[in-house]
Design an enzyme around this catalytic site. Structure first.
Site, PDB file in Angstrom:
ATOM      1  N   ARG A   7       0.797  -1.298  -0.207  1.00  0.00           N
ATOM      2  CA  ARG A   7       0.226   0.187   0.047  1.00  0.00           C
ATOM      3  C   ARG A   7       0.925   0.969  -0.164  1.00  0.00           C
ATOM      4  NH1 ARG A   7      -3.015  -4.282   1.667  1.00  0.00           N
ATOM      5  NH2 ARG A   7      -1.388  -4.236   2.888  1.00  0.00           N
ATOM      6  N   THR A   8       1.851   1.519   1.138  1.00  0.00           N
ATOM      7  CA  THR A   8       2.408   2.530   1.460  1.00  0.00           C
ATOM      8  C   THR A   8       3.527   3.352  -0.265  1.00  0.00           C
ATOM      9  OG1 THR A   8       3.047   1.845   3.044  1.00  0.00           O
ATOM     10  CG2 THR A   8       4.041   3.836   2.168  1.00  0.00           C
ATOM     11  N   LYS A  66      26.952  -3.709  -3.111  1.00  0.00           N
ATOM     12  CA  LYS A  66      29.085  -4.042  -3.371  1.00  0.00           C
ATOM     13  C   LYS A  66      29.464  -3.050  -2.299  1.00  0.00           C
ATOM     14  CE  LYS A  66      27.501  -3.680  -8.513  1.00  0.00           C
ATOM     15  NZ  LYS A  66      28.632  -2.334  -9.401  1.00  0.00           N
ATOM     16  N   ARG A  93      11.302   4.129   2.729  1.00  0.00           N
ATOM     17  CA  ARG A  93      11.074   3.309   4.068  1.00  0.00           C
ATOM     18  C   ARG A  93      12.135   2.171   4.416  1.00  0.00           C
ATOM     19  NH1 ARG A  93       6.036  -0.623   4.628  1.00  0.00           N
ATOM     20  NH2 ARG A  93       5.456   1.806   5.255  1.00  0.00           N
ATOM     21  N   HIS A 143       5.486   6.660  11.210  1.00  0.00           N
ATOM     22  CA  HIS A 143       4.602   6.744  10.002  1.00  0.00           C
ATOM     23  C   HIS A 143       4.381   7.551   9.391  1.00  0.00           C
ATOM     24  CE1 HIS A 143       3.721   4.538   5.839  1.00  0.00           C
ATOM     25  NE2 HIS A 143       3.332   2.899   6.475  1.00  0.00           N
TER      26      HIS A 143
HETATM   27  C1  NCD Z   1       2.076  -1.013   8.411  1.00  0.00           C
HETATM   28  C2  NCD Z   1       3.944  -0.703   8.385  1.00  0.00           C
HETATM   29  O1  NCD Z   1       4.454  -0.325   7.400  1.00  0.00           O
HETATM   30  O2  NCD Z   1       4.163   0.154   9.830  1.00  0.00           O
HETATM   31  N1  NCD Z   1       2.523  -1.258   6.861  1.00  0.00           N
HETATM   32  C3  NCD Z   1       1.388   0.091   6.370  1.00  0.00           C
HETATM   33  O3  NCD Z   1       2.638   1.157   5.344  1.00  0.00           O
HETATM   34  N2  NCD Z   1       0.225   0.583   5.759  1.00  0.00           N
HETATM   35  C4  NCD Z   1       1.693  -1.367   9.711  1.00  0.00           C
HETATM   36  C5  NCD Z   1       1.990  -2.890   9.315  1.00  0.00           C
HETATM   37  O4  NCD Z   1       3.443  -3.754   8.509  1.00  0.00           O
HETATM   38  O5  NCD Z   1       1.663  -4.040  10.307  1.00  0.00           O
END
Ligand code: NCD
Length: 358
Positions: free
Chosen positions: A89-90, A118, A139, A172
């Site tokens: 999703r993200t 590397k 991320r 997040h």
């Molecule tokens: C969350 C995350 O990555 O922290 N997912 C997301 O970004 N929607 C929650 C999770 O992974 O449980």
């Protein structure tokens, strides 16, 4: 005006989050972030501005002319999605948010496929990406890495914004933005977020979405927070310390049904067992009382909602999915619009989109 290229990393990294905030804002002084790293960068005024912009973008995008107008906004610019942790999703919502605004995107989704394999350092890796693009959405499993990369880029010859799409167990911020947007939309005609009770349930110890959303909720008046988890996974002390410093009402316990009866929103989360120090550790914890099913649904108020950042495992039974109070599907789509609003704002297009004729 505080500037990130006028403070050393050592000094900056020691500041508390609220003191870091001015260093991360856009130079235009409208309060919007340039680098988006943590929830503490957003106050109520900014949240309301972003949600209004997300609504506006959503509306404009409905017509072909409007969609083409939006696509022109950042046409010719590019974004890099650097995701060294799994994501559906993200990743997709940021990518589609970029595309709505005309940003072309490229990605690295596994550090094993970049020159990190590397032996290239993270700093060199991110500086390399910055040579080609105008925004990096990242991320990573490391707490604080996005912040350090933001400092590095602001002190390089090619300063470009960093957007944190999840940093370790820590923060997040854009998930919390979409959660607030979902709450605002859900309670829009029912008096808003002020005075509500929000329950968090599941792995509150390691869930970064909980820390970020808990903070954003402190921007609203008289919102009570309830933390429901097995004791091994209860909410960390730093989250509680913030609530206490702000005089926010909260409860910490392990009775989901009591929390469901008392809440306007129940925010379920999955067990984050990827962080287990030894494999199988979380499986030894009894999580059976921290699942939302038909019985919990029957206790939920008629105007209350169920949320989840997703992905879910079995903490929400699929029998709840078609209930109008199940908001987790809409949360996902809201994520695309609020991320488009944030990216448009980072690049200085908030006013023009709000005032355009579409
Ligand atoms: C969350 C995350 O990555 O922290 N997912 C997301 O970004 N929607 C929650 C999770 O992974 O449980």
């Amino acid at each position: 005006m505080a500037r990130l290229n006028e403070i050393g990393w050592e000094e900056f990294s020691k500041l508390d989050l609220e003191a870091k905030r001015p260093y991360l804002e856009r130079e235009e002084g409208d309060g919007m972030p340039y680098h988006t790293l943590f929830a503490q960068q957003f106050d109520r005024r900014l949240l309301e501005r972003l949600c209004a912009l997300a609504n506006r973008i959503r509306f404009i995008n409905k017509s072909k002319e409007g969609a083409l107008y939006l696509k022109n906004i950042l046409a010719g610019r590019r974004a890099m999605l650097y995701f060294s942790q799994p994501s559906s999703r993200t990743f997709l919502s940021h990518q589609n948010a970029c595309q709505i605004l005309g940003l072309n995107t490229c990605s690295v989704r596994d550090a094993a496929t970049s020159s990190e394999a590397k032996g290239e350092s993270k700093t060199d890796t991110v500086r390399t990406f910055s040579s080609y693009v105008d925004l990096i959405i990242m991320r990573c499993p490391e707490k604080g890495l996005a912040e350090q990369m933001a400092w590095e880029l602001s002190n390089s010859e090619r300063p470009i914004p960093i957007l944190n799409a999840g940093s370790g167990k820590d923060q997040h911020p854009t998930q919390a933005l979409l959660d607030i947007y979902t709450l605002l939309r859900s309670f829009e005609t029912k008096g808003g977020i002020d005075g509500r009770t929000v329950a968090f349930c599941g792995d509150l110890m390691r869930g970064r979405t909980v820390r970020s959303l808990s903070y954003l909720l402190t921007n609203f008046s008289d919102v009570k927070q309830i933390f429901v988890a097995p004791k091994e996974l209860q909410v960390p002390d730093d989250v509680i310390a913030i609530l206490e410093s702000k005089g926010v009402r909260y409860e910490v316990h392990d009775d989901l049904r009591e929390a469901v009866k008392a809440s306007d929103a129940v925010y379920m989360t999955r067990i984050q067992d990827e962080w287990d120090a030894s494999k199988g550790e979380s499986a030894k914890i009894d999580t059976s009382r921290f699942k939302f099913g038909a019985e919990e649904l029957a206790l939920l108020g008629p105007d209350a909602i169920i949320m989840h950042p997703l992905p879910r495992r079995d903490e929400i039974a699929t029998c709840c999915d078609h209930d109008p109070r199940a908001m987790y599907w809409r949360q996902m789509r809201n994520g695309m619009w609020i991320r488009a609003a944030l990216i448009a704002s980072v690049f200085g297009f908030e006013k023009s989109v709000m005032g355009c004729g579409y």
